[in-house]
Design a protein around this motif. Structure first.
Motif, PDB file in Angstrom:
ATOM      1  N   LYS A  95       0.851  -1.220   0.032  1.00 27.48           N
ATOM      2  CA  LYS A  95       0.174   0.063   0.125  1.00 27.48           C
ATOM      3  C   LYS A  95       0.745   1.253  -0.044  1.00 27.48           C
ATOM      4  CE  LYS A  95      -3.843   2.053   2.479  1.00 27.48           C
ATOM      5  NZ  LYS A  95      -4.846   1.795   3.384  1.00 27.48           N
ATOM      6  N   ARG A 136       3.273   0.912  -3.568  1.00 25.56           N
ATOM      7  CA  ARG A 136       2.331   0.933  -4.920  1.00 25.56           C
ATOM      8  C   ARG A 136       3.061   0.414  -5.853  1.00 25.56           C
ATOM      9  NH1 ARG A 136      -2.478   1.517  -3.439  1.00 25.56           N
ATOM     10  NH2 ARG A 136      -3.003   1.226  -5.415  1.00 25.56           N
ATOM     11  N   TYR A 164      -2.375  -4.825  -7.670  1.00 24.62           N
ATOM     12  CA  TYR A 164      -1.299  -4.223  -8.049  1.00 24.62           C
ATOM     13  C   TYR A 164      -0.725  -4.639  -9.439  1.00 24.62           C
ATOM     14  CZ  TYR A 164      -1.431  -2.527  -3.146  1.00 24.62           C
ATOM     15  OH  TYR A 164      -1.918  -1.913  -1.867  1.00 24.62           O
TER      16      TYR A 164
END
Length: 253
Positions: A73, A76, A123
């Protein structure tokens, strides 16, 4: 930042994936190497031409996985390839092996693989790839190797389903189903019982299995089965009733 994530990177097939991709992959910025043995990961990272991030962690630990999700997170990355290579097997009859040994196989081979895949898919973008290390043990139940074979059947089934689900997003999934591979795997697997002699005679090298798997992934194939012997076994399990094959295996033991 484009990254490749490899679990089980400290040895065997996972390590070989890192070495081969490092030599032939030019569109990735960084490798994320995941395993419990930090020293092994550091040694591997030093060999790679790509930048490599060493992430020592226990994939079965909820705390470690929470930390990994926070890392994703925060940073990224664009995950161009996820290789789920962590896992182990333990030979021996179901009622003779320890409870934790068998639950541990399910935790790492199934639960951790599922958790890592779930964490990484958000992702990924078009043309990203997932490689799942299954096994030829997924083709047929294996007395004396029951939980391991069942866990790899799960991996194969999950891979096939995800391939269909993610296909419209152009995220490609390949399940790798080798037979016996000459790695440290058998040092742990044979703790209680030895493998069948025919398996030892049919062992192949990790570099060949990985080369075949990467070719299959590049061609968007759903499965990679290496060596004529294992391809023959795969075909046999499709045309001969499993009850008959299991009887033959028992006689061989």
């Amino acid at each position: 930042m484009n990254v490749v994530i490899i679990t089980g990177a400290s040895s065997g097939i996972g390590r070989e994936f890192a070495l081969q991709l490092d030599a032939g992959l030019y569109t990735v910025d960084e490798f994320w190497l995941i395993a419990r043995r930090e020293e092994r990961l550091e040694e591997l990272a030093a060999r790679l031409d790509h930048m490599a991030k060493v992430i020592p962690m226990d994939l079965t630990s909820d705390a470690d996985m929470d930390h990994f999700r926070k890392r994703l997170k925060k940073e990224r990355p664009v995950i161009r390839m996820l290789i789920n290579s962590s896992g182990y097997g333990m030979m021996g009859n179901f009622n003779r092996l320890g409870r934790q040994e068998q639950l541990g196989m399910l935790d790492i081979n199934c639960r951790a693989l599922t958790d890592m895949t779930y964490a990484c898919i958000p992702y990924m973008k078009r043309k990203s790839r997932i490689i799942m290390m299954a096994s030829s043990a997924a083709f047929l139940p294996q007395p004396g190797f029951a939980v391991y074979a069942a866990s790899k059947a799960y991996v194969l089934s999950l891979s096939r389903a995800l391939r269909e689900e993610l296909g419209p997003e152009e995220i490609y999934v390949t399940a790798v189903c080798p037979g016996p591979v000459r790695t440290e795997f058998f040092e742990k697997a044979e703790k209680h019982e030895d493998t069948l002699a025919i398996k030892k005679y049919s062992m192949v090298e990790a570099e060949d299995v990985v080369r075949s798997a990467l070719t299959a992934s590049a061609r968007n194939q759903g499965m990679s089965v290496y060596s004529p012997l294992i391809k023959g076994l795969h075909l046999l399990t499709k045309v001969v009733p499993h009850g008959v094959l299991l009887g033959i295996v028992q006689k061989m033991k």
